[in-house]
Design an enzyme around this catalytic site. Structure first.
Site, PDB file in Angstrom:
ATOM      1  N   SER A  53       0.853  -1.187   0.000  1.00  0.00           N
ATOM      2  CA  SER A  53       0.000   0.000   0.000  1.00  0.00           C
ATOM      3  C   SER A  53       0.899   1.251   0.000  1.00  0.00           C
ATOM      4  O   SER A  53       1.703   1.426  -0.906  1.00  0.00           O
ATOM      5  CB  SER A  53      -0.950  -0.041   1.200  1.00  0.00           C
ATOM      6  OG  SER A  53      -1.959   0.923   1.082  1.00  0.00           O
ATOM      7  N   HIS A  55      -8.017  -5.115  -0.936  1.00  0.00           N
ATOM      8  CA  HIS A  55      -6.898  -4.500  -0.221  1.00  0.00           C
ATOM      9  C   HIS A  55      -6.798  -4.992   1.215  1.00  0.00           C
ATOM     10  O   HIS A  55      -5.729  -4.980   1.814  1.00  0.00           O
ATOM     11  CB  HIS A  55      -7.074  -2.979  -0.224  1.00  0.00           C
ATOM     12  CG  HIS A  55      -5.821  -2.217   0.028  1.00  0.00           C
ATOM     13  ND1 HIS A  55      -4.905  -1.940  -0.962  1.00  0.00           N
ATOM     14  CD2 HIS A  55      -5.314  -1.659   1.148  1.00  0.00           C
ATOM     15  CE1 HIS A  55      -3.905  -1.244  -0.465  1.00  0.00           C
ATOM     16  NE2 HIS A  55      -4.125  -1.064   0.830  1.00  0.00           N
TER      17      HIS A  55
END
Length: 696
Positions: free
Chosen positions: A552, A669
């Site tokens: 990320s 995610h």
């Protein structure tokens, strides 16, 4: 160790567009913009070619099966969380070795436990996740959210805890909200984004409002409470005091490090039309109030970058009346607290969690004066989870503890005698690896001291050894010691694992965070390079044995690191990354992160972004390290297009090691099933091993 087999498949062709845009007078090339569209046949063909390239490379990673087996063992210990108490019931998550997802359990008043929600039973494919849950104050109802395929866009339902029957929902358009129940369980406040088509020319998922929902009614008729006309990117988090008198709503612009707070006295106005008044508006700080009894407690970094706990009377909420209960510590960050004031206690106390250089501490304070009374002994130098107190009797609190070698174990603090006892451990077979953790301090480029954990096996001969350097450096997120199967498997196989507490994180408070954001983002990368230099200069590893790993915002970190110092790193795992910092705001949740990175729509900020944007700093003819991108097709936070474009650019430009892309469907995610997690970790570690251990 043997070297990896050279893949027999070449990277798929990736035509370079002659696309150069003029942005604020700067020429910005974007040769792989066509890879932004996953539905484009060219993108699909290119992605299929990347799959073939990865499969060929993976077949040459000699350690994969061994690492996968060990990772499966390490994850088989399972997991358990501290209970959260509502009424006479406790709610907690537990995952056994046989389960792909954690299961929500309830503790009944007589102490018996039973399953409330099992995502694996609801969906044996493992694609469904329990995103969050909020019991009513009485513990009789439960609002919970399930999402499918990693989208993190769940459906909210309400079930009767006693019967397990769903009594309300589903309610869609839910993401990033609190559920604030009114006493009695007849209604709750929540935030929801707008319906499709309601915001012409804009994404309705970026526009949220606060509503009051009454059980059994159509959610489209819910009363609007706050946010009418608010700009895109606002987040709202409502809360209600346990006695039902006070409503407060936190309002944030994206992930900006400041909030507005609105408060209403529900005893003086109807629940569906609360008179919300400002507690803090337009202040460059974060404040989190909590109403308890006849006092308001305010954890804030206003005039206190390492945070402090203030208190005031609800009748005098203006800042001039806030008084310190636990003042700012010059060397530690105040993370959280619990109030223990049950009738069984001779002296009401405050249990306070602070973090000192990324290591957690727990202290007991007098509730009236804030004076520290004692320190709570923790099992080691590690991290603890959020504190959770039982409301009646309010004399005990629960917390989880973990470090690099210890999976999360739940402990109970009893304020009656200040004792700490083990409440629950992970349900799987015990796993007690022998690790040595050392915290070191090194100096970054501008003279700033930075801390780093170096984890290795005790008694092993000195290096240099294959080493993984992990970092994040953003969004006020701290990297404290935590149970890491990746680290354990790597160390047991002969390596060293290092975690750098970079600026941009929250390890040293808000000033530390802001020293690594916006115009100061290069400090994060400088801190990371300096960590690598320390590891090499101190004989821990060599550039040929040094790998870097981040996901990320940490993917942005390692992307910038490999373009700025390609000769320093042998291998890189870059997971779910941001990499095109000129166009990041146009995809996923990118537009909500401008407060952290800056915006390409502002000339000065475009200069910041272009200076380090990995995609825009690839140079042809450079010997870049080996790179493995891992992305998830259902990622609604960070679009996989970042990795596609950067991978194509590196494959075109690099004269060095292979550049690979691993993609996975029906995963987002956030959390994934354990079986998928094991395969992901095995690919990441065996790739790093293949490109570092050959030199060991």
């Amino acid at each position: 160790m043997s070297t990896p087999t050279t893949p027999s498949v070449n990277p798929p062709p990736a035509p370079r567009l002659d696309l150069v845009e003029q942005l604020h007078g700067r020429s910005v090339a974007d040769p792989y913009r066509w890879l932004e569209d996953p539905a484009d046949p060219r993108t699909q063909a290119w992605s299929a070619g990347q799959d073939e390239l990865l499969a060929a490379a993976r077949s040459g990673w000699p350690d994969r099966d061994t690492l996968r087996e060990r990772l499966a063992q390490l994850l088989a210990v399972g997991a358990v969380t501290a209970p959260r108490w509502y009424g006479e019931r406790g709610f907690f998550l537990r995952r056994t070795a046989a389960q792909d997802h954690a299961v929500l359990h309830v503790i009944e008043p007589d102490g018996t436990e039973r399953v409330l929600i099992d995502p694996g039973a609801l969906d044996p494919s493992g694609a469904t996740t329990l995103d969050w849950f909020y019991p009513s104050w009485e513990g009789t109802l439960l609002a919970y959210a399930l999402s499918v395929g990693g989208t993190e866009e769940p459906q909210l339902r309400v079930l009767d805890v006693a019967t397990g029957e769903v009594v309300d929902g589903p309610i869609g358009r839910m993401r990033h909200t609190h559920i604030a129940w009114l006493p009695g369980g007849s209604a709750f406040y929540y935030s929801r984004f707008l319906a499709p088509g309601s915001v012409p020319g804009d994404d309705p998922k970026l526009h949220r409002r606060v509503y009051l929902h009454r059980l059994g009614t159509d959610p489209d008729t819910d009363a609007l409470i706050l946010g009418d006309g608010s700009p895109r990117g606002r987040y709202f988090y409502p809360s209600v005091s346990p006695d039902g008198r006070w409503l407060w709503v936190q309002e944030n612009q994206g992930t900006d490090p400041r909030n507005d707070v609105w408060i209403a006295d529900l005893a003086a106005c109807p629940a569906d039309a609360p008179d919300l008044r400002p507690l803090q508006v337009g202040v460059d700080a974060l404040t989190f109030p909590y109403f308890h009894g006849d006092r308001v407690y305010l954890r804030t970094n206003r005039d206190a970058p390492r945070w402090r706990l203030c208190t005031t009377d609800p009748a005098h909420l203006d800042y001039a009346h806030w008084t310190d209960l636990v003042g700012q510590d010059p060397d530690a960050v105040l993370n959280g607290y619990e109030i223990l004031d049950g009738d069984s206690l001779d002296q009401p106390v405050l249990l306070v969690n602070t973090t000192r250089h990324a290591i957690d501490e727990l202290t007991v304070h007098d509730l009236e004066t804030g004076v520290e009374l004692s320190k709570v002994a923790l099992p080691g130098l590690g991290s603890i989870g959020p504190l959770s107190a039982r409301p009646d009797p309010a004399d005990q609190a629960w917390f989880s503890y973990s470090d690099y070698a210890s999976p999360g174990t739940v402990y109970r603090f009893d304020a009656r005698d200040s004792s700490v006892s083990r409440w629950a451990g992970p349900p799987g077979a015990p796993c007690a690896p022998q690790l040595t953790t050392t915290q070191v301090t090194y100096t970054s480029a501008d003279g700033t001291d930075v801390h780093m954990f170096v984890v290795s096996a005790p008694g092993r001969a000195a290096g240099p050894r294959p080493t993984v350097l992990y970092g994040y450096g953003g969004f006020n997120i701290s990297l404290a010691p935590w149970y890491s199967p990746n680290a354990i498997a790597w160390i047991e196989a002969g390596g060293v694992w290092a975690v750098a507490n970079l600026r941009g994180g929250g390890e040293e408070g808000e000033a530390w965070h802001r020293a690594g954001m916006l115009a100061h983002k290069q400090n994060v990368f400088d801190d990371f390079h300096a960590a690598a230099d320390w590891l090499v200069d101190n004989g821990i590893t060599t550039p040929e044995q040094l790998a870097i790993f981040g996901g990320s915002n940490g993917g942005l970190l390692v992307g910038a690191a490999l373009t700025q110092r390609p000769d320093r790193y042998a291998a890189v795992v870059c997971s779910a990354p941001l990499l095109d910092m000129v166009r990041y705001e146009l995809f996923g949740l990118g537009s909500t992160w401008a407060g952290e990175y800056g915006s390409a729509t502002v000339p000065e900020q475009l200069d910041w972004l272009l200076a380090y944007s990995p995609y825009h700093n690839v140079r042809e003819g450079t010997a870049y390290p080996a790179v493995l991108f891992t992305v998830f097709d259902s990622d609604t936070r960070v679009d996989p297009l970042h990795a596609r474009k950067f991978a194509a650019a590196l494959q075109h430009a690099s004269t060095g090691a292979p550049v690979l892309l691993r993609r996975e469907g029906d995963v987002g995610h956030g959390s994934a099933s354990i079986s998928r997690t094991i395969d992901l970790y095995a690919d990441q570690l065996s790739f790093l091993a293949a490109h570092t251990r050959a030199h060991g």
